[in-house]
Scaffold this motif. Structure first.
Motif, PDB file in Angstrom:
ATOM      1  N   ALA A   1       0.845  -1.196   0.000  1.00  0.00           N
ATOM      2  CA  ALA A   1       0.000   0.000   0.000  1.00  0.00           C
ATOM      3  C   ALA A   1       0.881   1.246   0.000  1.00  0.00           C
ATOM      4  O   ALA A   1       1.685   1.438   0.927  1.00  0.00           O
ATOM      5  CB  ALA A   1      -0.914  -0.013   1.224  1.00  0.00           C
ATOM      6  N   ASP A   2       0.731   2.069  -1.013  1.00  0.00           N
ATOM      7  CA  ASP A   2       1.399   3.372  -1.067  1.00  0.00           C
ATOM      8  C   ASP A   2       0.431   4.417  -0.514  1.00  0.00           C
ATOM      9  O   ASP A   2      -0.565   4.763  -1.158  1.00  0.00           O
ATOM     10  CB  ASP A   2       1.802   3.719  -2.494  1.00  0.00           C
ATOM     11  CG  ASP A   2       3.014   2.925  -2.953  1.00  0.00           C
ATOM     12  OD1 ASP A   2       3.978   2.836  -2.174  1.00  0.00           O
ATOM     13  OD2 ASP A   2       2.983   2.392  -4.074  1.00  0.00           O
ATOM     14  N   LEU A   3       0.736   4.907   0.671  1.00  0.00           N
ATOM     15  CA  LEU A   3      -0.166   5.871   1.322  1.00  0.00           C
ATOM     16  C   LEU A   3       0.150   7.290   0.872  1.00  0.00           C
ATOM     17  O   LEU A   3       1.322   7.687   0.783  1.00  0.00           O
ATOM     18  CB  LEU A   3      -0.019   5.770   2.850  1.00  0.00           C
ATOM     19  CG  LEU A   3      -0.262   4.382   3.465  1.00  0.00           C
ATOM     20  CD1 LEU A   3      -0.133   4.452   4.983  1.00  0.00           C
ATOM     21  CD2 LEU A   3      -1.637   3.853   3.075  1.00  0.00           C
ATOM     22  N   GLU A   4      -0.888   8.057   0.590  1.00  0.00           N
ATOM     23  CA  GLU A   4      -0.733   9.448   0.181  1.00  0.00           C
ATOM     24  C   GLU A   4      -0.981  10.370   1.364  1.00  0.00           C
ATOM     25  O   GLU A   4      -1.930  10.178   2.137  1.00  0.00           O
ATOM     26  CB  GLU A   4      -1.716   9.784  -0.948  1.00  0.00           C
ATOM     27  CG  GLU A   4      -1.478   8.989  -2.233  1.00  0.00           C
ATOM     28  CD  GLU A   4      -2.423   9.396  -3.341  1.00  0.00           C
ATOM     29  OE1 GLU A   4      -3.228  10.332  -3.104  1.00  0.00           O
ATOM     30  OE2 GLU A   4      -2.373   8.776  -4.401  1.00  0.00           O
ATOM     31  N   ALA A   5      -0.105  11.363   1.519  1.00  0.00           N
ATOM     32  CA  ALA A   5      -0.227  12.297   2.637  1.00  0.00           C
ATOM     33  C   ALA A   5      -1.507  13.113   2.508  1.00  0.00           C
ATOM     34  O   ALA A   5      -1.938  13.463   1.407  1.00  0.00           O
ATOM     35  CB  ALA A   5       0.985  13.226   2.682  1.00  0.00           C
ATOM     36  N   GLU A   6      -2.132  13.401   3.654  1.00  0.00           N
ATOM     37  CA  GLU A   6      -3.342  14.221   3.657  1.00  0.00           C
ATOM     38  C   GLU A   6      -2.995  15.656   3.303  1.00  0.00           C
ATOM     39  O   GLU A   6      -1.943  16.173   3.691  1.00  0.00           O
ATOM     40  CB  GLU A   6      -4.023  14.166   5.030  1.00  0.00           C
ATOM     41  CG  GLU A   6      -4.598  12.812   5.369  1.00  0.00           C
ATOM     42  CD  GLU A   6      -5.262  12.796   6.744  1.00  0.00           C
ATOM     43  OE1 GLU A   6      -4.950  13.719   7.537  1.00  0.00           O
ATOM     44  OE2 GLU A   6      -6.060  11.896   7.011  1.00  0.00           O
ATOM     45  N   SER A   7      -3.855  16.285   2.538  1.00  0.00           N
ATOM     46  CA  SER A   7      -3.625  17.687   2.179  1.00  0.00           C
ATOM     47  C   SER A   7      -3.850  18.565   3.397  1.00  0.00           C
ATOM     48  O   SER A   7      -4.777  18.347   4.194  1.00  0.00           O
ATOM     49  CB  SER A   7      -4.565  18.094   1.048  1.00  0.00           C
ATOM     50  OG  SER A   7      -5.917  17.882   1.438  1.00  0.00           O
ATOM     51  N   LYS A   8      -2.991  19.564   3.561  1.00  0.00           N
ATOM     52  CA  LYS A   8      -3.079  20.446   4.726  1.00  0.00           C
ATOM     53  C   LYS A   8      -3.930  21.671   4.410  1.00  0.00           C
ATOM     54  O   LYS A   8      -3.985  22.136   3.304  1.00  0.00           O
ATOM     55  CB  LYS A   8      -1.680  20.868   5.140  1.00  0.00           C
ATOM     56  CG  LYS A   8      -0.839  19.685   5.622  1.00  0.00           C
ATOM     57  CD  LYS A   8       0.544  20.164   6.080  1.00  0.00           C
ATOM     58  CE  LYS A   8       1.405  18.994   6.551  1.00  0.00           C
ATOM     59  NZ  LYS A   8       2.736  19.437   6.984  1.00  0.00           N
TER      60      LYS A   8
END
Length: 206
Positions: free
Chosen positions: A199-206
């Motif tokens: 699983a490649d997790l994407e950072a949450e947008s700030k």
């Protein structure tokens, strides 16, 4: 002298013809499916002993799937009801003795195109998967980027990446999540063997 010139010209003609034939590939090499005939089948994409398979509701109607083109990504269709077009190979093109022992009657379909019919397999296909002789349960080898993410299977916390988790054959929802990242979700149908999932997790947008 005329005979020598005639023979020289004749030899040159033969050489040119031979080179022309050598450059032209056979129709079979240009289109490997032309001698077999294309087929179109529908079913549920699952995995068994690390290989993609197409499960159908009819007993014993299972196909081994292989990507005939780099544009085909079978992993994107796990757990989905699909329509596959390709050509049959009379023997399994992989030589895995494990696969032969678990699915000796399977026929390989070299997948040329695939489209989703439904995002989830039908109950009949899931039942066929659970009742199949292929089934012995599966192991999910789960990893992620970044590591040490939480793993949920069917709503239950089962550990952190990287981990190997045993599951029963059938339909499962896998969620990998970590604080500060968007949850990674995948629904899949598994039958047996060990299946690697990253699983490649994407950072949450700030």
């Amino acid at each position: 002298m005329k005979k020598v010139a005639y023979l020289t010209v004749l030899c040159a003609v033969f050489l040119l013809v031979g080179r022309s034939d050598a450059k032209q590939p056979s129709s079979q090499s240009r289109n490997p499916s032309s001698s077999r005939g294309d087929i179109t089948v529908q079913g549920c994409v699952a995995m068994s002993t690390g290989y993609y398979i197409l499960m159908r509701t009819e007993p014993g109607s299972t196909y081994n799937l292989e990507e005939a083109s780099r544009t085909i990504k079978l992993g994107s269709y796990l757990g989905e009801q699909v329509e596959v077009t390709g050509w049959e190979s009379p023997q399994l093109s992989n030589s895995s003795s494990v696969f032969y022992s678990t699915a000796p009657s399977a026929v390989t379909v070299m997948v040329m195109s695939i489209k989703t019919l439904a995002e989830r397999c039908t109950e009949g296909e899931i039942s066929a998967s659970a009742d199949s002789s292929l089934v012995s349960g599966a192991e999910l080898d789960l990893s992620s980027t970044p590591p040490d993410a939480e793993i949920e299977i069917d709503g239950n916390f089962v550990g952190h990446t990287t981990s190997i988790v045993g599951v029963s054959a059938g339909d499962h929802q896998v969620i990998v999540k970590k604080r500060g990242y968007q949850p990674w979700k995948k629904r899949m149908v598994v039958t047996s063997g060990r299946i690697r999932i990253h699983a490649d997790l994407e950072a949450e947008s700030k």
